[in-house]
Write a protein that holds these residues in place. Structure first.
Motif, PDB file in Angstrom:
ATOM      1  N   GLN A  67       0.826  -1.206   0.000  1.00 35.27           N
ATOM      2  CA  GLN A  67       0.000   0.000   0.000  1.00 35.27           C
ATOM      3  C   GLN A  67       0.862   1.260   0.000  1.00 35.27           C
ATOM      4  N   ASN A  68       1.982   1.226   0.707  1.00 27.24           N
ATOM      5  CA  ASN A  68       2.900   2.360   0.693  1.00 27.24           C
ATOM      6  C   ASN A  68       3.474   2.585  -0.698  1.00 27.24           C
ATOM      7  N   LEU A  69       3.839   1.491  -1.364  1.00 24.77           N
ATOM      8  CA  LEU A  69       4.375   1.601  -2.716  1.00 24.77           C
ATOM      9  C   LEU A  69       3.352   2.242  -3.645  1.00 24.77           C
ATOM     10  N   ASP A  70       2.115   1.791  -3.580  1.00 26.72           N
ATOM     11  CA  ASP A  70       1.061   2.337  -4.437  1.00 26.72           C
ATOM     12  C   ASP A  70       0.840   3.821  -4.164  1.00 26.72           C
ATOM     13  N   ARG A  71       0.875   4.195  -2.884  1.00 32.71           N
ATOM     14  CA  ARG A  71       0.665   5.600  -2.522  1.00 32.71           C
ATOM     15  C   ARG A  71       1.800   6.483  -3.036  1.00 32.71           C
ATOM     16  N   VAL A  72       3.034   6.079  -2.777  1.00 35.02           N
ATOM     17  CA  VAL A  72       4.189   6.879  -3.193  1.00 35.02           C
ATOM     18  C   VAL A  72       4.266   6.967  -4.709  1.00 35.02           C
ATOM     19  N   LEU A  73       4.025   5.858  -5.389  1.00 37.19           N
ATOM     20  CA  LEU A  73       4.091   5.859  -6.849  1.00 37.19           C
ATOM     21  C   LEU A  73       3.032   6.781  -7.438  1.00 37.19           C
ATOM     22  N   ALA A  74       1.830   6.755  -6.856  1.00 37.42           N
ATOM     23  CA  ALA A  74       0.757   7.638  -7.340  1.00 37.42           C
ATOM     24  C   ALA A  74       1.115   9.101  -7.105  1.00 37.42           C
ATOM     25  N   GLU A  75       1.669   9.407  -5.941  1.00 43.22           N
ATOM     26  CA  GLU A  75       2.061  10.795  -5.639  1.00 43.22           C
ATOM     27  C   GLU A  75       3.125  11.293  -6.610  1.00 43.22           C
ATOM     28  N   GLU A  76       4.134  10.475  -6.829  1.00 42.54           N
ATOM     29  CA  GLU A  76       5.231  10.895  -7.705  1.00 42.54           C
ATOM     30  C   GLU A  76       4.789  10.964  -9.163  1.00 42.54           C
ATOM     31  N   TRP A  77       3.935  10.045  -9.586  1.00 40.89           N
ATOM     32  CA  TRP A  77       3.443  10.056 -10.965  1.00 40.89           C
ATOM     33  C   TRP A  77       2.616  11.308 -11.225  1.00 40.89           C
ATOM     34  N   ALA A  78       1.805  11.691 -10.238  1.00 39.92           N
ATOM     35  CA  ALA A  78       0.959  12.881 -10.399  1.00 39.92           C
ATOM     36  C   ALA A  78       1.795  14.142 -10.561  1.00 39.92           C
ATOM     37  N   GLY A  79       2.983  14.176  -9.968  1.00 37.25           N
ATOM     38  CA  GLY A  79       3.822  15.365 -10.055  1.00 37.25           C
ATOM     39  C   GLY A  79       4.993  15.221 -11.008  1.00 37.25           C
ATOM     40  N   ARG A  80       4.907  14.272 -11.930  1.00 32.05           N
ATOM     41  CA  ARG A  80       6.027  13.985 -12.830  1.00 32.05           C
ATOM     42  C   ARG A  80       6.339  15.155 -13.762  1.00 32.05           C
ATOM     43  N   ALA A  81       7.576  15.195 -14.210  1.00 32.21           N
ATOM     44  CA  ALA A  81       7.985  16.215 -15.174  1.00 32.21           C
ATOM     45  C   ALA A  81       7.313  15.968 -16.521  1.00 32.21           C
ATOM     46  N   GLU A  82       7.264  17.003 -17.331  1.00 29.10           N
ATOM     47  CA  GLU A  82       6.647  16.859 -18.649  1.00 29.10           C
ATOM     48  C   GLU A  82       7.562  16.099 -19.601  1.00 29.10           C
ATOM     49  N   ASN A  83       6.933  15.502 -20.613  1.00 30.73           N
ATOM     50  CA  ASN A  83       7.652  14.844 -21.711  1.00 30.73           C
ATOM     51  C   ASN A  83       8.480  13.642 -21.265  1.00 30.73           C
ATOM     52  N   ILE A  84       8.032  12.976 -20.213  1.00 30.71           N
ATOM     53  CA  ILE A  84       8.676  11.722 -19.814  1.00 30.71           C
ATOM     54  C   ILE A  84       8.167  10.619 -20.750  1.00 30.71           C
ATOM     55  N   PRO A  85       9.063   9.880 -21.428  1.00 28.74           N
ATOM     56  CA  PRO A  85       8.613   8.869 -22.394  1.00 28.74           C
ATOM     57  C   PRO A  85       8.170   7.566 -21.728  1.00 28.74           C
ATOM     58  N   LEU A  86       7.293   7.682 -20.733  1.00 25.84           N
ATOM     59  CA  LEU A  86       6.753   6.530 -20.030  1.00 25.84           C
ATOM     60  C   LEU A  86       5.244   6.663 -20.033  1.00 25.84           C
ATOM     61  N   GLU A  87       4.564   5.560 -20.296  1.00 27.35           N
ATOM     62  CA  GLU A  87       3.112   5.617 -20.475  1.00 27.35           C
ATOM     63  C   GLU A  87       2.330   5.409 -19.186  1.00 27.35           C
TER      64      GLU A  87
END
Length: 334
Positions: free
Chosen positions: A183-203
């Motif tokens: 659950q911690n992994l899912d939370r942290v990943l969601a937080e970081e994904w939401a604030g990601r830099a633009e033009n990251i070539p990851l889907e």
């Protein structure tokens, strides 16, 4: 007759005063604890009455009737929390009871190590002396079964548990520990994904997790992670293969003996990023927040290559010729 009644009244008053004074003195005095800590466990299902009996039997309190009266007057007897407590002197009855009501249980800790893989993580959980073991040997042998028990059927377990140190009370089960980490992994990943830099070539966030696990394995130098992530993302943008040794090692599996040979680089597996383009099918290790953040906030770089210097850091190069020279300097010479 009046005199007799007066004597009775005075006696009752004196007895009442003595009792009330003794009760208040009892509450003010420390309970019987040694100078070092005393471990006391409240089992599931204990009533306040059972609690006072156990405290008296272990010599922590006396005059149990006063303890029972205090609990009744507090009207909080139903609020005692199950668990193991570390009791430190000095402590009065009100302080002791408040500890049980607030659930200030003894905390143990165990960590999931950054860069460790699923088998290593599970082995640490299975050998833990502080977790309550509920996963059977049959289930331990089946990653799919464990993920199903955790509520994630069909999900590969690699990389799915957040690398961190977790504090928990005695009696915490191995499954509860793993679920908290997931659950911690899912939370942290969601937080970081939401604030990601633009033009990251990851889907997807999952692709970010895969690349973060590669960055995690490539370097233990936190300051280098955004730069290494930048190199990998540049290679992805240019349709270049990642050509990273940690994925090759993961693909070799248990037969890896500590050395990568030329045949290992040319032997195709789903994780060989020398023979296959793009990301491997799953993460290759557990990650912390820094690796995820590095991938989603990479350092801008013209470098497309890097090689380990042998001191934990890396030499970065823009061209293949520069890279080959660095390999000769830092790797072949060794």
């Amino acid at each position: 007759m009046r005199f007799f009644l007066l004597l009775v009244a005075l006696s009752c008053g004196a007895a009442g005063y003595y009792s009330w004074s003794d009760y208040n003195r009892y509450l003010a005095e420390p309970v019987n604890l040694p100078s070092d800590s005393t471990l006391f466990t409240i089992q599931k299902g204990w009533s306040a009455k059972r609690l006072s009996v156990e405290l008296e039997q272990q010599g922590i309190i006396d005059k149990r009737y006063w303890f029972d009266l205090y609990v009744r007057l507090s009207d909080k007897g139903a609020g005692i929390k199950t668990g193991e407590y570390s009791l430190l002197a000095p402590m009065s009855v009100p302080e002791l009871f408040a500890t049980f009501i607030q659930g200030q249980t003894t905390q143990y800790s165990q960590n999931i190590i950054e860069g460790s893989n699923w088998k290593q993580t599970l082995a640490r959980v299975a050998s833990s002396t502080v977790l309550r073991h509920t996963i059977t040997e049959e289930v331990l042998a089946s990653p799919e079964a464990i993920m199903e028990l955790l509520g994630f059927p069909g999900l590969h377990p690699e990389g799915q548990f957040f690398a961190d140190t977790y504090a928990f009370p005695k009696g915490t089960s191995d499954l509860d520990y793993l679920l908290r980490s997931k659950q911690n992994l899912d939370r942290v990943l969601a937080e970081e994904w939401a604030g990601r830099a633009e033009n990251i070539p990851l889907e997807t966030p999952y692709e970010a997790l895969i690349l973060a696990s590669i960055v995690e394995k490539e370097t233990a130098v936190i300051a280098e992670r955004p730069l290494i992530a930048g190199v990998f993302l540049s290679r992805i943008n240019k349709k270049m293969r990642l050509q990273t040794d940690p994925t090759v090692i993961y693909g070799i599996g248990d037969s890896y003996d500590g050395n990568i040979r030329r045949k290992d680089l040319t032997t195709d597996t789903p994780y060989n990023t020398y023979t296959r383009a793009g990301l491997p099918p799953t993460p290759i290790a557990m990650v912390g927040r820094e690796a995820i953040r590095a991938v989603l906030h990479p350092e801008s770089t013209t470098s497309l290559y890097f090689v380990a210097r042998g001191d934990g850091s890396h030499q970065f190069s823009d061209t293949l010729a520069e890279h080959n020279a660095a390999v000769r300097k830092y790797q072949l010479k060794r």
